[in-house]
Every structure is written in C-alpha cells, then in structure tokens.
Design a protein around this motif. Structure first.
Motif, mmCIF file in Angstrom:
data_model
loop_
_atom_site.group_PDB
_atom_site.id
_atom_site.type_symbol
_atom_site.label_atom_id
_atom_site.label_comp_id
_atom_site.label_asym_id
_atom_site.label_seq_id
_atom_site.Cartn_x
_atom_site.Cartn_y
_atom_site.Cartn_z
ATOM 1 N N PRO A 138 43.825 -13.489 -56.978
ATOM 2 C CA PRO A 138 43.015 -14.096 -58.080
ATOM 3 C C PRO A 138 43.256 -13.252 -59.356
ATOM 4 O O PRO A 138 43.469 -12.180 -59.357
ATOM 5 C CB PRO A 138 41.872 -13.967 -57.331
ATOM 6 N N GLY A 139 42.726 -14.107 -60.444
ATOM 7 C CA GLY A 139 43.443 -13.196 -61.487
ATOM 8 C C GLY A 139 42.473 -14.517 -62.494
ATOM 9 O O GLY A 139 41.977 -13.696 -63.856
ATOM 10 N N HIS A 140 41.874 -15.541 -62.390
ATOM 11 C CA HIS A 140 41.431 -16.267 -63.578
ATOM 12 C C HIS A 140 40.265 -16.686 -62.824
ATOM 13 O O HIS A 140 39.875 -16.743 -61.910
ATOM 14 C CB HIS A 140 41.790 -17.701 -63.278
ATOM 15 N N TRP A 141 38.945 -16.169 -64.067
ATOM 16 C CA TRP A 141 37.900 -16.404 -63.539
ATOM 17 C C TRP A 141 37.249 -18.171 -62.831
ATOM 18 O O TRP A 141 36.464 -17.673 -62.482
ATOM 19 C CB TRP A 141 36.782 -16.380 -64.847
ATOM 20 N N THR A 142 37.544 -18.491 -63.199
ATOM 21 C CA THR A 142 37.003 -19.559 -61.910
ATOM 22 C C THR A 142 37.884 -19.577 -61.029
ATOM 23 O O THR A 142 37.195 -20.625 -60.104
ATOM 24 C CB THR A 142 38.351 -21.435 -62.914
ATOM 25 N N GLU A 143 38.310 -18.856 -60.606
ATOM 26 C CA GLU A 143 38.584 -18.705 -58.853
ATOM 27 C C GLU A 143 37.638 -17.625 -58.855
ATOM 28 O O GLU A 143 38.040 -16.989 -57.116
ATOM 29 C CB GLU A 143 40.153 -18.163 -58.308
ATOM 30 N N ALA A 144 36.403 -16.674 -59.453
ATOM 31 C CA ALA A 144 35.725 -16.119 -58.875
ATOM 32 C C ALA A 144 35.169 -16.126 -57.106
ATOM 33 O O ALA A 144 34.870 -15.117 -56.443
ATOM 34 C CB ALA A 144 35.516 -15.503 -59.733
ATOM 35 N N GLY A 145 34.847 -17.557 -57.567
ATOM 36 C CA GLY A 145 33.969 -17.825 -55.765
ATOM 37 C C GLY A 145 34.915 -18.018 -54.510
ATOM 38 O O GLY A 145 34.297 -17.977 -53.563
ATOM 39 N N ALA A 146 35.795 -18.025 -54.837
ATOM 40 C CA ALA A 146 36.754 -18.377 -53.652
ATOM 41 C C ALA A 146 37.353 -16.610 -53.033
ATOM 42 O O ALA A 146 38.245 -16.263 -53.765
ATOM 43 C CB ALA A 146 38.285 -18.951 -53.884
ATOM 44 N N PRO A 147 37.079 -16.336 -51.543
ATOM 45 C CA PRO A 147 37.398 -15.814 -51.451
ATOM 46 C C PRO A 147 38.405 -15.001 -50.472
ATOM 47 O O PRO A 147 39.032 -13.928 -50.697
ATOM 48 C CB PRO A 147 36.370 -14.917 -50.321
ATOM 49 N N THR A 148 38.977 -15.807 -50.454
ATOM 50 C CA THR A 148 40.703 -16.352 -49.051
ATOM 51 C C THR A 148 41.280 -16.994 -50.112
ATOM 52 O O THR A 148 40.955 -17.694 -51.065
ATOM 53 C CB THR A 148 40.353 -16.512 -47.795
ATOM 54 N N PRO A 149 42.278 -16.918 -50.121
ATOM 55 C CA PRO A 149 43.614 -17.638 -50.376
ATOM 56 C C PRO A 149 43.600 -19.347 -50.283
ATOM 57 O O PRO A 149 43.845 -20.031 -51.062
ATOM 58 C CB PRO A 149 44.946 -17.087 -50.289
#
Length: 97
Positions: free
Chosen positions: A11-22
């Motif tokens: 994870p790197g982009h803030w829009t993916e912060a709420g997703a705990p798994t790939p």
C-alpha cells in the motif's frame, strides 16, 4: 495479490488506506474505477482498472488511452482529455447520488 508479479504492490496511496489486505485493495480499486467510469461517461471517457496494469486506464470514445498512476491523477488527466474541467463533487454528479 498476483503471486507472479506481486501486483498490487505494498500500500502506498492514501485511497487504499481503508483496505487491510491486498485483495481488499484490489476490490476497492475496481469499485473506484467503476464509479469514476460512470461519472466520466458524461465526458465521453471511461476509466478502467483491470488489475493487470498498475494505474487507471482512461479512454476516450476515439480510443485514445492514457494510464495514470492513481485517482488523484484521474481527474486531471480526464479534464485534459475532455478539454474541460471535471469536478466529481459538482451538483451535476451529486444530484444522481
């Protein structure tokens, strides 16, 4: 996450912060691309995230395609391709929500 190439990467982009798994990150990316594509139809554009190409693919009706790295860049590039500013928070789109 692809076992061959490791995409999507950590994870790197803030829009993916709420997703705990790939897997959650991929599903969230697909949903965002679908939502963006619905909004961009009014401008003759589509957004696609197929999980195979890192980033979001923006395409016009003429077939012109640009790959942007994330959703921050989607709106800037979509405005360039459409030739007019695009505000995803405008009343034009929020009235349909």
């Amino acid at each position: 996450m692809c076992s061959s190439c490791g995409f999507p990467s950590a994870p790197g982009h803030w829009t993916e912060a709420g997703a705990p798994t790939p897997g959650d990150r991929m599903r969230a990316r697909f949903r965002r691309a679908q939502a963006a594509s619905v909004l961009l139809q009014a401008y003759g554009l589509t957004a696609r995230d197929d999980g195979a190409v890192p980033g979001v693919q923006l395409s016009s009706r003429t077939g012109a395609t640009q790959i942007v790295p994330d959703f921050d860049a989607v709106w800037t590039e979509a405005a360039r391709m459409a030739g007019q500013p695009i505000d995803p928070l405008s009343d034009r789109f929020l009235d349909d929500a």
